[in-house]
Design an enzyme around this catalytic site. Structure first.
Site, mmCIF file in Angstrom:
data_model
loop_
_atom_site.group_PDB
_atom_site.id
_atom_site.type_symbol
_atom_site.label_atom_id
_atom_site.label_comp_id
_atom_site.label_asym_id
_atom_site.label_seq_id
_atom_site.Cartn_x
_atom_site.Cartn_y
_atom_site.Cartn_z
ATOM 1 N N HIS B 30 19.918 30.321 72.601
ATOM 2 C CA HIS B 30 20.547 31.075 71.523
ATOM 3 C C HIS B 30 22.075 31.010 71.606
ATOM 4 C CE1 HIS B 30 16.481 32.682 72.082
ATOM 5 N NE2 HIS B 30 16.516 33.115 70.858
ATOM 6 N N GLY B 118 15.216 41.106 77.061
ATOM 7 C CA GLY B 118 14.622 40.072 76.221
ATOM 8 C C GLY B 118 13.574 40.656 75.280
ATOM 9 N N LEU B 181 23.276 38.847 61.337
ATOM 10 C CA LEU B 181 22.111 37.989 61.131
ATOM 11 C C LEU B 181 21.070 38.202 62.221
ATOM 12 C CD1 LEU B 181 23.882 34.650 60.115
ATOM 13 C CD2 LEU B 181 22.573 36.180 58.620
ATOM 14 N N LYS B 240 28.037 35.521 64.083
ATOM 15 C CA LYS B 240 27.136 34.677 64.854
ATOM 16 C C LYS B 240 27.709 33.257 64.838
ATOM 17 C CE LYS B 240 22.090 34.781 65.300
ATOM 18 N NZ LYS B 240 20.877 35.440 64.789
ATOM 19 N N GLU B 357 8.730 58.737 75.658
ATOM 20 C CA GLU B 357 8.217 58.036 76.832
ATOM 21 C C GLU B 357 8.925 56.714 77.070
ATOM 22 O OE1 GLU B 357 6.381 59.216 74.307
ATOM 23 O OE2 GLU B 357 5.255 60.873 75.180
ATOM 24 N N HIS B 406 -4.694 63.871 82.769
ATOM 25 C CA HIS B 406 -5.634 64.047 81.658
ATOM 26 C C HIS B 406 -6.419 62.763 81.377
ATOM 27 C CE1 HIS B 406 -3.077 67.526 81.380
ATOM 28 N NE2 HIS B 406 -3.903 68.088 80.534
ATOM 29 N N GLN B 418 -5.767 62.659 73.102
ATOM 30 C CA GLN B 418 -5.168 63.049 74.380
ATOM 31 C C GLN B 418 -5.868 62.413 75.587
ATOM 32 O OE1 GLN B 418 -2.591 65.598 73.578
ATOM 33 N NE2 GLN B 418 -3.307 64.837 71.615
#
Lengths: 614, 614
Positions: B30, B118, B181, B240, B357, B406, B418
């Site tokens: 890239h 990444g 972009l 870019k 989380e 749980h 859950q």
């Protein structure tokens, strides 16, 4: 107006009382979280949620998503008030076999609930999906989503906020039940509604702050929302446990029913039980329409090597030309998964969800709830980003048609961050899932078409590099089947592959044949449900199976084969599992397959070792 | 100042040229995404990132996270400029065996990279974790994170934005490379930096907009960031492919190297190759300090039934009193997982991450990169929300100590949203992972202590309900071991359980004994790495194994047992897998275990059927 105010307040009290009754009867549940939103639901159900209770799937209906699923009792109380369920059903909350489950779940006997909630932060994207599906059908309907304040910490909420404004979904209204208290204690922002107003506006929404127990303010806010040219967030300051002094805004009452010996006292504070029945506003007469004629094209076919990801995209474009219900969602990699091929055929049914996989899957859940046939695709590795949404999609009984490209170490130089090596394990573990892994263009076309008819979560794994054609356009690929590509009378070993490893198995067979070893080769293009009978015969016939996958050695094709063998009777023979057992880096596809021991040479060597022919 | 300006510009040109050279040599990668951030990195490395190149793990060092991992070539070019790697290494980009991988990966030979990136949207939470760890140590250091604009669509970015301001992490600076972009085309907001400024401010950050190719503006923004009392977002408008006319701001150049026949032309436009070497600013002399004395307590012990989730929290509190490096992260369920017990012992090392989380795991990755021993816990079901972060943690070689409570249908009334029933499959599929599942308090204590010493991802699965004591405080539970709880000379069947199902297996053994059938019972408290030798002996001795798990039948304990058996020689015998094979609803724990066929009665019945004793 005063009549309505009294009705709304009475209805709110009834919802609060019924939430208490149901949870106390159950001995568990979340009454306080239900009571904070009682007024919000009362006004919504009585005067804003246009829905035909007798015809809950009417495409003109508004839809409601209880994103804070633990407030299910309030939803059930609302369903009772509109005559959808009875009091006995309400009081079956959380009982074995009852459709009135601990958190809302859509079931045949509960058609007023469209999707499952209870894993927080997922409802807004679902509501957005409903709203976008309504727009595709030119439906005059709205999606209403009730959010908790704790769940606003989930990034998935902000993905959906961004996507809703970007896509101009003015027909989404989110109601934030700002009750200040989470499970452990105060939320980050407590009653600071300004925080949410400023953020919502920064994300392109209209935002309004109200007292969430003042029905007049609620009604006004909902009216304004319906007229806004943007999605609207109604920030409603509420109290957890509102209306009952000993739990109102009190810590330590999350997820706790009021004890039976205090139930009466609580209900009396709310003015006692009521039995109001209301009729929600009727939706307008409406039939879905399409903005564009279909432009059918012939099915793609392949004479030479093609990447299965490319065959996937071309198959979607073909199907989109035939099926007006087909919609494709892209995670900003549509030039890699080739989903953007759909743009040429049905531009309004290709939706760019950008790099927000959780929102993409949430939108998919919402759209399929309105009857759409929706595919979503990204790199297989990035499907992990939405595992919780996909898992909840299973609980929603959603038909999610997913494809993950760039499977395995075979992607080569980009390295492990882009390699799907746990995706088969993830999808295989889901209840009712179908896991497909084609090895060439022709089988891909058939399997993509088959996915349109499948129920539940289906996953198509595709490969980055071009693979040689193995099948013709006339071959069929029933889901649950396999193809035996090579078979002899004296096969000494069976080689099982799928996708890219099938080609390695075929090459290994050549090498083994040169050494005088006859090998059977099976294409397990369906990893789940797997073709157990064929596998069992192969073990019985050859006594040795070598199963090869470009995936971690745990949870994927190898484990599926062992599971199928164990499930079809006593085990007798040798099963060698080849897969990715270390952490890959960059390299060419060939180098990495050799490194992982899943190339033809490794397969042949391991096969010979297993049959004792060094 | 003019000297520095010339240096920065020259260095930026060198980074751009080296990014082109490396990717053209590799034939993939890239360059255009690397060139947009060349000036941003040049000024950072030359004058702001205080780091001792010879001592990259010095606790006084600033840390840099390349969240847009596909711009790895720019990072490698920067590492070359500071003398960390040589030109030959730079040009080994993407080659098999090279530490200069397609996306950044931390390796022993690449100690200047702390974490893998990444999979987009993950770097900011990691940087926040570093910043919070620095603060716990009173380190005068900062975390710098380079974000791409496409990845700002990921909700995980906004979770981290919120957490950073909530936790007052003024020592985080994020630099947004607004190059307009994405992979497929324009981003949602293109060069509209105002959108990001307003959002960042709404999330409690300082935000500033600059021209990302004007080194003077960049330097000023970095200086201001270091002085802000809030985290700072530097919104840098860039191009870019900046500096090379035929790719600059041009579509179709994402992830494409400049072809070899145009490489020279591109490099000449940038003024040709350079070989500048710079020394980044030195960090101050510093040694980590703690704000609080340790308060050691004795290890918890249990004489009666206790929930393993409770034993987990109490074990953490015990360990936190002994280990100053131990930090605990909570997903706003610390009163359910009992992690909040740590508050009483080490309040500054219990960090509430609220219901986010993905951010919780990102913070954990960042903290462990600075040497901390970090546990994170939530419901096992909600660990799925962070699967991509956990998967990337494996690529980061991170030591992630996780616990999910749980587990299984045994949670009862709350219902499937859950219930963790896919968590074992998820964690087992990860490279190098350890999966633990204790059945009582004593084994939990030992396993939590063992987790502090494990490398890689370790996962402790815990149960909601109290389970009876099986072991004493003197019993040892080596990772990779098992316990045979019942064994006789004439065992006709082996019952294998873990966690809650072990107790069901023990009860089934009683029932079988009453029918004259002797059953061996094995506690597989380590699901991975599993005790293959003991399982193989059990199959050889009894010929029939029944393995029982409160988890989906795919990918968990049952598959692990089959895998172990297949890996230790030819198969001979019967393996019956019992687990959750349908979609659960609400009910009591007992009802749901009976429904799933994993209770004692079902186990005994299936065992008798398998041995042909009806």
């Amino acid at each position: 107006m005063d009549d309505r105010i009294e009705l709304w307040n009475e209805l709110a009290a009834q919802i609060a009382v019924d939430s208490i009754r149901a949870t106390t009867a159950a001995g568990s549940g979340h009454p306080s979280s239900s009571m904070s939103c009682a007024h919000l639901l009362a006004v919504l159900f009585a005067d804003h949620l246009r829905t035909d209770v007798q015809d809950p799937k009417n495409p003109a209906n508004d839809r409601f998503v209880m994103s804070k699923g633990h407030a299910g009792p309030a939803l059930y109380a609302g369903l009772k008030a509109i005559g959808a369920i009875g009091d006995e059903q309400l009081l079956s909350l959380r009982k074995m076999g009852s459709p009135v489950q601990g958190h809302p779940v859509p079931l045949p006997e509960m058609p007023w609930i469209d999707v499952a909630t209870g894993s927080l932060g997922q409802g807004l994207a679902i509501g957005l999906g409903m709203a976008l599906a309504m727009r595709i059908d030119n439906a005059p309907a709205r999606a209403w989503v009730l959010l908790g304040d704790s769940e606003a910490a989930e990034g998935s909420v902000w993905e959906a906020m961004e996507a809703a404004s970007f896509h101009g979904a003015a027909n989404v209204t989110a109601i934030l039940d700002l009750n200040r208290l989470g499970q452990r204690g105060p939320t980050m922002h407590q009653w600071n509604g300004d925080v949410f107003r400023v953020r919502a506006e920064a994300f392109g929404w209209t935002a309004t702050q109200i007292d969430g127990h003042d029905v007049r303010q609620i009604d006004r806010a909902y009216r304004d929302a319906a007229e806004s040219d943007r999605p609207t967030l109604v920030i409603a300051r509420t109290e957890k446990g509102h209306g009952v002094s000993f739990i109102s805004d009190a810590p330590g009452w999350h997820g706790k029913p009021i004890p039976a010996d205090r139930e009466q006292e609580a209900i009396e504070e709310l003015g006692g039980p009521r039995d109001l029945r209301i009729t929600p506003p009727r939706p307008p007469d409406f039939k879905p329409t399409q903005n564009r004629e279909l432009s059918p094209t012939p099915a793609p076919s392949y004479e030479s090597a093609v990447a299965t990801r490319k065959a996937f995209g071309e198959s979607l474009a073909w199907l989109a030309g035939h099926r007006p219900d087909l919609i494709v969602l892209d995670g900003e990699v549509g030039n890699s998964t080739y989903t953007e091929d759909v743009l040429a055929v049905a531009p309004e049914r290709f939706i760019e969800m950008y790099i927000a996989e959780q929102c993409m899957i949430g939108v998919q859940v919402g759209m399929q709830a309105l009857g759409k046939t929706v595919f979503a695709a990204t790199f297989g590795a990035f499907m992990t980003r939405a595992f919780d949404q996909i898992r909840m999609g299973v609980v929603s009984r959603a038909n999610l048609r997913l494809s993950g490209s760039h499977a395995g170490v075979s992607i080569g130089e980009d390295g492990p961050s882009q390699m799907a090596v746990e995706d088969l394990a993830m999808f295989r573990a889901l209840h009712g899932s179908t896991v497909l892994y084609p090895a060439d263009g022709a089988s891909t076309v058939k399997l993509v078409a088959a996915m349109c008819e499948l129920e539940g979560v289906s996953y198509l794994r595709t490969t980055r590099e071009a693979t040689a054609p193995l099948y013709g356009a006339d071959d069929d690929f029933p889901v649950g089947g396999s193809k035996t590509l090579a078979r002899g009378e004296d096969d000494a070993v069976t080689l099982i592959g799928a996708g890219v490893t099938l080609h390695q198995c075929l090459a290994a067979r050549e090498a083994l044949a040169a050494d005088g070893v006859s090998a059977r080769v099976i294409d397990c293009y369906t990893v789940k449900p797997i073709d157990a009978a064929t596998l069992r015969s192969a073990l019985d016939d050859t006594n040795v199976i070598v199963v090869v996958e470009d995936h971690r050695v745990e949870g994927g094709l190898g484990d599926a084969v062992l599971d199928a063998l164990a499930g079809t009777g006593p085990l007798r023979g040798t099963v060698v599992k080849l897969g990715v057992a270390a952490l890959p880096g960059s390299g060419t596809a060939e180098e990495l397959r050799a490194w992982a021991g899943i190339d033809a040479a490794s397969i042949a060597a391991r096969a010979k070792e297993a049959i004792g022919r060094p």
